[in-house]
Design a protein around this motif. Structure first.
Motif, mmCIF file in Angstrom:
data_model
loop_
_atom_site.group_PDB
_atom_site.id
_atom_site.type_symbol
_atom_site.label_atom_id
_atom_site.label_comp_id
_atom_site.label_asym_id
_atom_site.label_seq_id
_atom_site.Cartn_x
_atom_site.Cartn_y
_atom_site.Cartn_z
ATOM 1 N N GLY A 1 -63.836 1.581 -56.846
ATOM 2 C CA GLY A 1 -65.045 1.305 -57.954
ATOM 3 C C GLY A 1 -65.437 2.495 -58.506
ATOM 4 O O GLY A 1 -65.003 3.748 -57.997
ATOM 5 N N ALA B 1 -68.523 -4.649 -61.706
ATOM 6 C CA ALA B 1 -67.364 -4.498 -61.322
ATOM 7 C C ALA B 1 -66.172 -5.306 -61.684
ATOM 8 O O ALA B 1 -65.195 -5.132 -61.984
ATOM 9 N N TRP C 1 -66.100 -2.852 -66.850
ATOM 10 C CA TRP C 1 -65.155 -1.882 -66.079
ATOM 11 C C TRP C 1 -63.693 -2.405 -65.716
ATOM 12 O O TRP C 1 -62.962 -1.604 -66.283
ATOM 13 N N ILE C 2 -63.646 -3.655 -65.300
ATOM 14 C CA ILE C 2 -62.260 -3.978 -64.932
ATOM 15 C C ILE C 2 -61.396 -4.182 -66.169
ATOM 16 O O ILE C 2 -60.239 -3.955 -66.272
ATOM 17 N N GLY D 1 -61.074 0.434 -65.206
ATOM 18 C CA GLY D 1 -61.837 0.785 -63.854
ATOM 19 C C GLY D 1 -61.042 2.089 -63.247
ATOM 20 O O GLY D 1 -60.002 1.942 -62.628
ATOM 21 N N SER E 1 -59.218 6.448 -56.830
ATOM 22 C CA SER E 1 -58.281 5.866 -57.495
ATOM 23 C C SER E 1 -56.785 6.743 -57.352
ATOM 24 O O SER E 1 -55.779 6.360 -57.760
ATOM 25 N N GLY F 1 -59.077 0.350 -61.080
ATOM 26 C CA GLY F 1 -59.458 -1.164 -60.579
ATOM 27 C C GLY F 1 -58.539 -2.189 -60.930
ATOM 28 O O GLY F 1 -58.221 -3.127 -60.016
ATOM 29 N N ASN G 1 -55.881 -3.157 -58.286
ATOM 30 C CA ASN G 1 -56.352 -3.872 -57.127
ATOM 31 C C ASN G 1 -56.632 -5.132 -57.190
ATOM 32 O O ASN G 1 -57.110 -5.885 -56.316
ATOM 33 N N ARG H 1 -56.570 -7.158 -67.587
ATOM 34 C CA ARG H 1 -56.729 -6.067 -66.965
ATOM 35 C C ARG H 1 -56.101 -4.725 -67.664
ATOM 36 O O ARG H 1 -55.223 -4.102 -67.688
ATOM 37 N N THR I 1 -60.683 -8.875 -55.482
ATOM 38 C CA THR I 1 -60.028 -7.554 -55.718
ATOM 39 C C THR I 1 -59.746 -7.143 -54.297
ATOM 40 O O THR I 1 -59.995 -7.619 -53.093
#
Ligand SMILES: Cc1cc2nc3c(=O)[nH]c(=O)nc-3n(C[C@H](O)[C@H](O)[C@H](O)COP(=O)(O)OP(=O)(O)OC[C@H]3O[C@@H](n4cnc5c(N)ncnc54)[C@H](O)[C@@H]3O)c2cc1C
Length: 420
Positions: free
Chosen positions: A44, A52, A56-57, A61, A66, A72, A75, A104, A119
């Motif tokens: 995160g 989340a 962000w995603i 992310g 990472s 993100g 995942n 994504r 996730t």
């Protein structure tokens, strides 16, 4: 949130990984405390309040883990979303793969309204932590700090270190770094950080911290080092950023070009003096005006069967170099325009050292000159645009510079002309 040991995405023949399923309102504060309570690790971001499963995603992310655990988007096991035509779909690697690709990295507010995401739940992991801060306005020490970071950037990335570097350069701001790695033992971590810890130790009484510690979990490291205090809210910010490729940081001439650009950026941000319209970001502890985010997936194997749609520049990058110029919410139009102009100028300087790279769409210059190439790359952009035209021909969902954005749309009439 629920933890599903051995999660089977809808339509898949069997379990693919342990997963955590969460609703779209969940912020990272809730996600991290849930992970701690369940002895798992979830990739995160740095802020407690960022959602989340939303922007962000959708943008990619990144986070301090990472480097080893992926972005993100790497995942995600499954997303459920409402399409612009009102259909509720479940997308994963076994069904609705086009949509899974688009959700994504295709950007927030573009392909659908995410309702739920599952996730990957990684095991809880011991982390080595490098926590180094020095309070010095002396240009020599700041430049040396920057050059040690540049010279060691790729080695540190190979060692699994991810986190945040803030080159200081101003009297009220510490230069510092907060790095985590799950890849090294404590003695290996001490050896890896030696070029920096030896230099900082030589500086004497300006040093606030110069340590390599061990932390039993990401959440404990996060609370101790990244955000020990309440998050501050209430300022606007104009951003300029660039993904800095490993290739540039690998040669002496490339390193020198990065150092020159960093010094230029720090100087561009330094003349800002605090006013009521532009409060001093540093004195308010909002974070640093310029940061090198070491959040690229450097050690993560990129072999996804349904790749995400983020710019491939993330896969070649070591750093996400990021500057923010803040302004008060009630600042004048002139002040706000000035902030965006400075951020735009910073982005141009950073682009100069990595013209073939890209930028992180969630934290980029609002007036990025080539958004399609910078945020997605030509191949991803073309596929995303085709999908957008099929799924949402009337642009029910739209936002500035997003896939399918129409500059003639009257809803964007309030934006000023792009800075020069
Ligand atoms: C303090 C701070 C720290 C940050 N740190 C990081 C970091 O460590 N790593 C990182 O990668 N990024 C970071 N960011 C950037 C962050 O990823 C973006 O600001 C992101 O867009 C926030 O998403 P949100 O859903 O919380 O915000 P919002 O402002 O609510 O949404 C952003 C965009 O996504 C859309 N959106 C929101 N929810 C949904 C949904 N459910 N379905 C579809 N679209 C949706 C919105 O319409 C909007 O276009 C940070 C931002 C801030 C302000």
């Amino acid at each position: 949130m629920t933890l599903n040991k051995g999660f089977t995405p809808d339509g898949c023949p069997g379990p693919v990984a342990d997963g955590v399923t969460m609703g779209a309102g969940q912020g990272f504060d809730g996600v991290y405390s849930f992970a701690e309570a369940n002895n798992i690790t979830i990739v995160g971001g740095s802020s407690r309040t960022v959602g989340a499963t939303g922007g962000w995603i959708s943008g990619g992310g990144h986070g301090a883990l990472s480097n080893t655990l992926g972005m993100g988007v790497d995942n995600v096991l499954q997303i459920k979303a409402v399409l612009p035509n009102g259909t509720y779909v479940t997308a994963n690697r076994c069904q609705n793969q086009d949509f899974f690709f688009a959700l994504r990295g295709g950007g927030g507010s573009t392909f659908g309204v995410n309702m739920e995401m599952t996730t990957t739940a990684h095991p809880q992991t011991t982390l080595q932590v490098a926590y180094i801060r020095l309070l010095s306005a002396d240009a020599t020490s700041v430049n040396k700090f920057i050059s040690i970071c540049v010279e060691n950037a790729n080695n540190w990335a190979s060692d699994g270190w991810g986190g945040y570097i803030a080159p200081g350069a101003m009297s009220v701001l510490a230069s510092g770094m907060i790095f985590f790695t799950p890849k090294l033992s404590h003695s290996e971590a001490v050896a890896s950080m030696k070029p920096m810890t030896d230099y900082v130790a030589s500086l004497g009484n300006v040093v606030l911290n110069n340590e390599v510690d061990t932390s039993p979990s990401f959440y404990q490291a996060y609370n101790t080092y990244i955000l020990p205090n309440e998050e501050k809210v209430g300022l606007g910010a104009a951003i300029g950023s660039r993904l800095i490729p490993k290739e540039v940081l690998a040669t002496t001439s490339g390193q020198q070009s990065v150092i020159t650009a960093m010094e230029q950026v720090v100087n561009m941000l330094a003349p800002l003096t605090a006013t009521s319209e532009q409060p001093d970001l540093r004195a308010l502890s909002y974070g640093a005006p310029f940061q090198l985010l070491v959040t690229a997936p450097s050690s993560y194997p990129n072999n996804d069967t349904v790749p995400a749609s983020i710019t491939p520049a993330w896969r070649d990058a070591t750093w996400h170099a990021f500057a923010q110029v803040t302004f008060a919410n009630d600042a004048s139009v002139a002040t706000i325009n000035g902030a965006f102009q400075t951020a735009h100028n910073v982005a141009k300087v950073l682009e100069g050292v990595a013209p073939n790279s890209g930028a992180y769409q969630n934290e980029a210059d609002t007036f990025e000159r080539n958004p399609t190439e910078a945020f997605w790359g030509a191949a991803n952009y073309n596929r995303l645009l085709t999908l957008k035209q099929q799924m949402d021909p009337n642009n029910v969902l739209t936002c500035w510079d997003c896939i399918g954005w129409n500059s003639a749309d009257a809803r964007y009439g309030c934006y000023p002309a792009a800075p020069s």
